[in-house]
Motif scaffolding. Structure first.
Motif, PDB file in Angstrom:
ATOM      1  N   LEU A 314      -0.837  -8.177  -0.445  1.00  0.00           N
ATOM      2  CA  LEU A 314      -1.718  -7.228   0.230  1.00  0.00           C
ATOM      3  C   LEU A 314      -2.971  -6.974  -0.596  1.00  0.00           C
ATOM      4  CD1 LEU A 314       0.694  -4.437   1.570  1.00  0.00           C
ATOM      5  CD2 LEU A 314      -0.320  -6.328   2.853  1.00  0.00           C
ATOM      6  N   ALA A 318      -6.716  -7.662   0.659  1.00  0.00           N
ATOM      7  CA  ALA A 318      -7.725  -6.602   0.695  1.00  0.00           C
ATOM      8  C   ALA A 318      -8.949  -6.980  -0.123  1.00  0.00           C
ATOM      9  CB  ALA A 318      -7.109  -5.301   0.167  1.00  0.00           C
ATOM     10  N   TRP A 324      -3.782 -10.637   6.391  1.00  0.00           N
ATOM     11  CA  TRP A 324      -2.621 -10.169   5.644  1.00  0.00           C
ATOM     12  C   TRP A 324      -1.354 -10.448   6.440  1.00  0.00           C
ATOM     13  CZ3 TRP A 324       0.443  -5.870   7.255  1.00  0.00           C
ATOM     14  CH2 TRP A 324      -0.032  -5.220   8.399  1.00  0.00           C
ATOM     15  N   ARG A 393      -6.877  -0.513  10.656  1.00  0.00           N
ATOM     16  CA  ARG A 393      -7.889  -0.236   9.637  1.00  0.00           C
ATOM     17  C   ARG A 393      -8.654   1.028  10.021  1.00  0.00           C
ATOM     18  NH1 ARG A 393     -10.655  -2.462   5.496  1.00  0.00           N
ATOM     19  NH2 ARG A 393      -9.419  -4.380   5.613  1.00  0.00           N
ATOM     20  N   THR A 420      -0.654   2.290  -2.990  1.00  0.00           N
ATOM     21  CA  THR A 420      -1.956   1.689  -2.737  1.00  0.00           C
ATOM     22  C   THR A 420      -2.086   0.415  -3.560  1.00  0.00           C
ATOM     23  OG1 THR A 420      -3.230   2.658  -4.559  1.00  0.00           O
ATOM     24  CG2 THR A 420      -2.800   4.072  -2.644  1.00  0.00           C
ATOM     25  N   ASP A 421      -3.291  -0.171  -3.546  1.00  0.00           N
ATOM     26  CA  ASP A 421      -3.532  -1.350  -4.360  1.00  0.00           C
ATOM     27  C   ASP A 421      -3.502  -1.022  -5.852  1.00  0.00           C
ATOM     28  OD1 ASP A 421      -5.861   0.079  -3.462  1.00  0.00           O
ATOM     29  OD2 ASP A 421      -7.096  -1.408  -4.476  1.00  0.00           O
ATOM     30  N   ALA A 449      -7.741   0.708  -1.310  1.00  0.00           N
ATOM     31  CA  ALA A 449      -8.074  -0.285  -0.287  1.00  0.00           C
ATOM     32  C   ALA A 449      -7.115  -0.208   0.889  1.00  0.00           C
ATOM     33  CB  ALA A 449      -8.054  -1.683  -0.890  1.00  0.00           C
ATOM     34  N   TYR A 450      -5.896   0.205   0.632  1.00  0.00           N
ATOM     35  CA  TYR A 450      -4.904   0.418   1.687  1.00  0.00           C
ATOM     36  C   TYR A 450      -3.920   1.460   1.192  1.00  0.00           C
ATOM     37  CZ  TYR A 450      -1.859  -2.562  -1.168  1.00  0.00           C
ATOM     38  OH  TYR A 450      -1.127  -3.084  -2.195  1.00  0.00           O
ATOM     39  N   ARG A 452       0.255   2.463   2.037  1.00  0.00           N
ATOM     40  CA  ARG A 452       1.502   2.294   2.774  1.00  0.00           C
ATOM     41  C   ARG A 452       2.483   3.351   2.290  1.00  0.00           C
ATOM     42  NH1 ARG A 452       5.463  -0.260  -0.094  1.00  0.00           N
ATOM     43  NH2 ARG A 452       4.855  -1.317  -2.033  1.00  0.00           N
ATOM     44  N   PRO A 474       0.982  -1.377   5.942  1.00  0.00           N
ATOM     45  CA  PRO A 474      -0.131  -0.576   5.437  1.00  0.00           C
ATOM     46  C   PRO A 474      -1.126  -0.150   6.503  1.00  0.00           C
ATOM     47  CG  PRO A 474      -0.549  -2.891   5.026  1.00  0.00           C
ATOM     48  CD  PRO A 474       0.842  -2.816   5.601  1.00  0.00           C
ATOM     49  N   PHE A 476      -5.191  -0.023   6.289  1.00  0.00           N
ATOM     50  CA  PHE A 476      -6.311  -0.420   5.441  1.00  0.00           C
ATOM     51  C   PHE A 476      -7.451   0.575   5.608  1.00  0.00           C
ATOM     52  CE2 PHE A 476      -3.863  -4.264   5.833  1.00  0.00           C
ATOM     53  CZ  PHE A 476      -3.957  -4.825   4.567  1.00  0.00           C
TER      54      PHE A 476
END
Length: 479
Positions: A314, A318, A324, A393, A420-421, A449-450, A452, A474, A476
């Motif tokens: 992911l 991103a 993805w 998104r 997240t990222d 960036a995302y 989840r 997620p 985004f």
């Protein structure tokens, strides 16, 4: 092995004829060995039985395991039309005739020509693998092959709604021990709206699900393509679709068969990618995947590794603005006491149809729940009324404030985590005994960036996180 078609054929047509072949497969044998059988005219049924030796082996050394199947007179070519059945190591004998066949095998005429018994030396002991195959031909009128009846592609849905499914299940048509009817009853008890037929390397179950399906249960048809370099689910293919499995990653054939799954209307989903059984670990990469099974059966360290690998992908998607791959979870139930629908993938679909469910899975509009009692609602909101749900998104400026919220039911004592990222950036206190609660967290697209969500049980072995109760795909953030 030859059953010659000569002047004595008329006498044979009223009886049976049996022959046996013996051999030994050495270590380093090919993945598949084909024993040719010349079948004469007038055969009603071919019956095959086999045995092999299992000598003791030193600790840490694999012993003998030999799979079996059959190809008819149309040949053994990869992706050809000759496939007539596969039982792997689940059975020691099988039969094929026009009006019936052993589960895992395809009914149809036993036509004259060169058939092949396919042996798959899954693992071979240092002493070698001695085997014996006995073939019995029964002569007589061939009988009539029944026309297959397949389940409908639509059930009585609720319009656009969340539908629960389990797309990795096994019956006695491969190495499971349950009938389709038993699976159907267990699926309904687990609160499922859809299931997928996923037998190992055979489509023989497809014609046996029509009586299980109903307005309350959509049955998709597929296969678990079980190669020597990992397993992959074909989800929702056209009825009667067979996908070959006789290749490894080094053969550069997987892309061809992944595209064949899609041409037949199915999804390509690598299964249990970090399973530790021989040949189960996924080696083909994820470039052809429509989704990936990150949770298989009871949540385990293998799933934790799969989840981490998926999360890393992911981050790469991103960063590069690339497509993805959504996550899903399934039970992989085989026999009692394996629970069906634990876990289950909960999909937002426009209706309870094959196409709509597949579209929801492919888009990542889904979450994974351990059981039917678990319900999630996950969303992100920004300024000017902007809103996004799972798999979507939220298009906001990099520094615009974003609020992420998860509502949970059915998770007593669990904690909510937002990932997240950068990793885990929020962990809630334990949910009350009612199992119902919510959590909010504020961020920006430049910071995350995302996002989840995970719902975790209490820790068992700190500092490792607790087992999973539910997780989402997620949302985004950013343009």
């Amino acid at each position: 092995m030859s059953f010659a078609d000569d002047a004595a054929a008329a006498e044979r047509r009223s009886g049976k004829e049996t022959k046996t072949v013996r051999g030994t497969l050495p270590t380093g044998s090919p993945d598949f060995v084909y024993l040719p059988v010349d079948v004469p005219r007038g055969v009603r049924e071919i019956h095959v039985a086999y045995t092999y030796e299992k000598p003791p082996v030193p600790a840490g050394t694999v012993g003998n395991a030999l799979d079996i199947g059959v190809f008819d007179e149309r040949g053994t070519d990869l992706g050809g039309k000759g496939f007539r059945g596969w039982s792997g190591g689940a059975r020691t004998e099988f039969f094929v005739r026009a009006d019936d066949a052993t589960p895992g095998y395809i009914p149809g005429p036993v036509r004259a020509g060169r058939w092949h018994i396919a042996l798959g030396p899954y693992t071979v002991a240092p002493q070698g693998l001695p085997y014996e195959v006995t073939i019995t031909l029964t002569y007589g009128a061939p009988g009539t092959t029944p026309k297959p009846v397949y389940p409908p592609e639509r059930a009585g849905g609720r319009g656009r709604a969340w539908y629960r499914g389990d797309c990795h299940l096994h019956t006695w048509y491969s190495d499971g021990r349950r009938t389709p009817a038993e699976i159907g009853a267990l699926a309904r008890a687990a609160g499922l709206d859809f299931i997928n037929s996923s037998e190992h390397n055979t489509h023989s179950a497809h014609a046996h699900w029509s009586e299980v399906a109903g307005d309350d249960l959509l049955v998709l048809l597929g296969e678990e393509i079980t190669t020597r370099n990992g397993h992959v689910l074909a989800i929702g293919t056209e009825p009667g679709t067979f996908v070959d499995w006789r290749y490894r990653a080094r053969d550069n054939r997987f892309g061809h068969y992944a595209r064949a799954v899609r041409r037949s209307g199915g999804l390509v989903v690598p299964a249990h990618p970090h399973a530790t059984c021989v040949g189960c670990n996924w080696k083909f990469g994820f470039g052809e995947a429509d989704a990936v099974e990150v949770w298989n059966g009871a949540y385990s360290p293998e799933d934790e590794v799969a989840l981490s690998e998926w999360d890393n992908a992911l981050v790469a998607a991103a960063r590069g603005g690339r497509r993805w791959t959504p996550a899903m979870g399934n039970s992989d139930a085989h026999r009692d006491p394996d629970p069906v629908g634990r876990p289950q993938t909960v999909v937002l679909a426009d209706d309870l149809t094959r196409e709509a469910v597949q579209e929801g899975i492919r888009a990542g509009r889904s979450y994974i729940a351990e059981a039917k009692e678990v319900e999630l609602a996950f969303s992100a909101t920004g300024g000017k009324g902007r809103h996004a749900g799972i798999g979507e998104r939220l298009r906001v400026d990099a520094d615009a404030p974003v609020t992420v919220r998860l509502d949970v039911k059915g998770a007593p004592g669990c904690t909510i985590r937002f990932v997240t990222d950068q990793g885990v950036l929020f962990t809630s206190p334990p949910l009350p005994e009612s199992g119902t609660g919510s959590a909010e967290w504020r961020t920006t697209a430049s910071y995350a960036a995302y996002v989840r969500a995970e719902v975790r049980k209490p820790q068992v072995a700190p500092p490792l996180p607790g087992p999973m109760r539910a997780l989402t795909n997620p949302i985004f953030l950013g343009r």
